[in-house]
Design an enzyme around this catalytic site. Structure first.
Site, PDB file in Angstrom:
ATOM      1  N   LEU A   1       0.873  -1.175   0.000  1.00  0.00           N
ATOM      2  CA  LEU A   1       0.000   0.000   0.000  1.00  0.00           C
ATOM      3  C   LEU A   1       0.908   1.223   0.000  1.00  0.00           C
ATOM      4  O   LEU A   1       1.765   1.367   0.870  1.00  0.00           O
ATOM      5  CB  LEU A   1      -0.890  -0.020   1.239  1.00  0.00           C
ATOM      6  CG  LEU A   1      -2.136   0.877   1.251  1.00  0.00           C
ATOM      7  CD1 LEU A   1      -3.046   0.570   0.072  1.00  0.00           C
ATOM      8  CD2 LEU A   1      -2.895   0.706   2.554  1.00  0.00           C
ATOM      9  N   ASP A   2       0.756   2.091  -0.990  1.00  0.00           N
ATOM     10  CA  ASP A   2       1.634   3.252  -1.144  1.00  0.00           C
ATOM     11  C   ASP A   2       1.612   4.147   0.091  1.00  0.00           C
ATOM     12  O   ASP A   2       0.607   4.201   0.807  1.00  0.00           O
ATOM     13  CB  ASP A   2       1.220   4.087  -2.363  1.00  0.00           C
ATOM     14  CG  ASP A   2       1.570   3.406  -3.680  1.00  0.00           C
ATOM     15  OD1 ASP A   2       2.389   2.484  -3.665  1.00  0.00           O
ATOM     16  OD2 ASP A   2       1.020   3.823  -4.718  1.00  0.00           O
ATOM     17  N   PRO A   3       2.694   4.894   0.335  1.00  0.00           N
ATOM     18  CA  PRO A   3       2.721   5.810   1.485  1.00  0.00           C
ATOM     19  C   PRO A   3       1.586   6.819   1.480  1.00  0.00           C
ATOM     20  O   PRO A   3       1.078   7.186   2.543  1.00  0.00           O
ATOM     21  CB  PRO A   3       4.085   6.503   1.338  1.00  0.00           C
ATOM     22  CG  PRO A   3       4.928   5.523   0.613  1.00  0.00           C
ATOM     23  CD  PRO A   3       4.007   4.832  -0.355  1.00  0.00           C
TER      24      PRO A   3
ATOM     25  N   ALA B   1      -1.356   6.345   0.573  1.00  0.00           N
ATOM     26  CA  ALA B   1      -2.643   5.667   0.770  1.00  0.00           C
ATOM     27  C   ALA B   1      -2.830   5.276   2.223  1.00  0.00           C
ATOM     28  O   ALA B   1      -1.870   5.097   2.971  1.00  0.00           O
ATOM     29  CB  ALA B   1      -2.713   4.422  -0.116  1.00  0.00           C
TER      30      ALA B   1
END
Length: 366
Positions: free
Chosen positions: A92-94, A96
């Protein structure tokens, strides 16, 4: 059907990659310092005692805050539980927030089953700019004054529903000749990624707060990039776009009801350390990841054979007639992942759940 290999921590596109320099216990001339050296004693006295790692088995579904990488989140959970092993089921991207399932101990053997499951996202697209990262962190590469109404946006959505071809973002963890695409892109190299098939089960426009922003919900399969979805919709609409907010609300069997905010997890672990409550209350059972797989109960005698890695003959009127993957239990406790074939039960992954596991009350989820 074969059991996927055990998976540990998954790389994340924005993970910190700086090395940590460890100073060795040597003097400036290269010789080892004597144990009586006062500089040694000063260093030893200033260090916190290292806590012993322990066997912890289960899932904790972190409601990951914005700004934290998935790798950092795993490290925090591992520290809080003092766990020997940990990994996560899908980066999960930073930028997000939302569900990041973290596997502890023997749960790492079930990570592939979660990663292969569906994901649901709620995301905001900002129209008018395309960026090289396809999110707010990137450099603006295209702009447009065009804006479209709700009807035009909704008319586009069927083109992005079902099985489609999608080109991943240049800033992604996909490897090109052994190098991560995001590393090559950051070094200024031209990154050419090939389109690949992905499955988008549902895509809905849920809000249009103003002409510059649209809020969507998407449920998709493994390998789908929501950032690429925003990019491609913007290009077809002729107004360009990028992700400005992203939240994951579903990962395989884990929903928002399973998520625990970081602050709450830290508070629970602190209370457990002081003797109030138990860390087991924060865990979901290892087998939660296996919701879509049939369960098969065996006798203690058969369990002993499976635990040694030996196949078990399936006979009698209660023997299953199907084939494929099952998870095996004995006396209600998870024992193994196995394959049924040719009248035999063949173990593929055996679990050793000695240590801290989920509390019995969490075996039945809300």
């Amino acid at each position: 059907m074969t059991i996927p290999p055990e998976t540990g921590t998954v790389d994340t596109p924005h993970a910190d990659t700086s090395a940590v320099n460890v100073k060795k216990n040597h003097a400036t001339d290269g010789r080892p310092r004597d144990n009586n050296d006062p500089r040694n004693k000063q260093r030893q006295g200033g260090n916190q005692p290292r806590r012993d790692r322990r066997d912890v088995h289960g899932w904790v579904v972190l409601d990951k805050p914005i700004g934290m990488t998935s790798t950092q989140a795993v490290a925090v959970a591992k520290r809080l539980f003092q766990a020997k092993r940990a990994g996560h089921a899908g980066t999960l991207d930073p930028l997000a927030s939302g569900g990041l399932p973290i596997a502890l101990g023997e749960a790492t053997k079930t990570v592939p089953f979660v990663m292969d499951g569906r994901k649901r996202y709620r995301f905001t697209v900002t129209w008018g700019e395309e960026r090289d990262t396809d999110d707010t962190e990137g450099r603006v590469v295209e702009t447009s004054p065009n804006r479209l109404d709700v009807a035009a946006i909704r008319a586009l959505l069927p083109q992005f529903t079902g099985r489609i071809e999608q080109t991943p973002p240049r800033y992604s963890a996909i490897k090109i000749q052994g190098e991560r695409a995001y590393d090559l892109a950051r070094d200024g190299e031209v990154v050419e990624l090939q389109p690949r098939p992905v499955e988008i089960h549902e895509l809905t426009l849920v809000d249009q707060p103003d002409a510059d922003h649209s809020v969507f919900e998407a449920e998709c399969g493994k390998g789908t990039y929501v950032r690429a979805l925003a990019r491609d919709m913007g290009r077809i609409l002729g107004c360009y776009g990028h992700i400005s907010a992203l939240r994951r609300t579903l990962v395989g069997p884990f929903t928002e009801n399973d998520m625990i905010p970081l602050e709450q997890l830290e508070a629970l672990c602190n209370r457990a350390a002081s003797g109030e409550g138990s860390l087991a209350d924060a865990l979901l059972p290892v087998e939660t990841a296996l919701d879509d797989i049939p369960a098969l109960a065996v006798t203690r005698a058969d369990a002993a054979r499976l635990h040694r890695g030996q196949a078990v003959l399936l006979r009698g009127r209660d023997a299953p007639h199907s084939s494929g993957t099952v998870y095996v239990t004995v006396a209600g406790r998870l024992l193994a992942l196995a394959e049924i074939g040719n009248g035999e039960l063949i173990p593929k992954r055996v679990f050793n759940l000695t240590g801290l596991t989920a509390s019995s009350g969490r075996n039945e989820r809300d």
